[in-house]
Design a protein around this motif. Structure first.
Motif, PDB file in Angstrom:
ATOM      1  N   HIS A 119       0.829  -1.212   0.000  1.00 49.63           N
ATOM      2  CA  HIS A 119       0.000   0.000   0.000  1.00 49.63           C
ATOM      3  C   HIS A 119       0.863   1.262   0.000  1.00 49.63           C
ATOM      4  CE1 HIS A 119      -3.362   2.653   0.911  1.00 49.63           C
ATOM      5  NE2 HIS A 119      -2.602   3.192   1.860  1.00 49.63           N
ATOM      6  N   TYR A 120       1.875   1.297   0.843  1.00 51.75           N
ATOM      7  CA  TYR A 120       2.690   2.504   0.980  1.00 51.75           C
ATOM      8  C   TYR A 120       3.845   2.580  -0.012  1.00 51.75           C
ATOM      9  CZ  TYR A 120       0.118   3.769   5.146  1.00 51.75           C
ATOM     10  OH  TYR A 120      -0.872   4.148   6.013  1.00 51.75           O
ATOM     11  N   ASN A 121       4.100   1.514  -0.730  1.00 48.32           N
ATOM     12  CA  ASN A 121       5.171   1.490  -1.726  1.00 48.32           C
ATOM     13  C   ASN A 121       4.612   0.953  -3.024  1.00 48.32           C
ATOM     14  OD1 ASN A 121       7.665   2.061   0.082  1.00 48.32           O
ATOM     15  ND2 ASN A 121       6.524   0.481   1.168  1.00 48.32           N
ATOM     16  N   GLU A 122       3.769   1.757  -3.658  1.00 57.45           N
ATOM     17  CA  GLU A 122       3.066   1.332  -4.866  1.00 57.45           C
ATOM     18  C   GLU A 122       4.018   0.728  -5.895  1.00 57.45           C
ATOM     19  OE1 GLU A 122       0.306   3.375  -8.255  1.00 57.45           O
ATOM     20  OE2 GLU A 122       0.240   4.190  -6.225  1.00 57.45           O
TER      21      GLU A 122
END
Length: 43
Positions: free
Chosen positions: A24-27
């Motif tokens: 989620h935080y590192n697409e």
């Protein structure tokens, strides 16, 4: 609030959660569950 260490039966759920958070935080990036599990166990 009570904070406890993660017990071994909880590892798989936590590994799954941490992999989803990373994605989620590192697409466009993913972490293999084995790597996340190893990091969790070692640390």
């Amino acid at each position: 609030m009570q904070v406890n260490l993660v017990s071994q039966p909880q590892y798989e759920s936590l590994v799954e959660l941490l992999c989803e958070l990373h994605a989620h935080y590192n697409e466009g990036s993913s972490v293999p569950p084995e790597m996340m599990r190893s990091h969790l166990v070692d640390n």
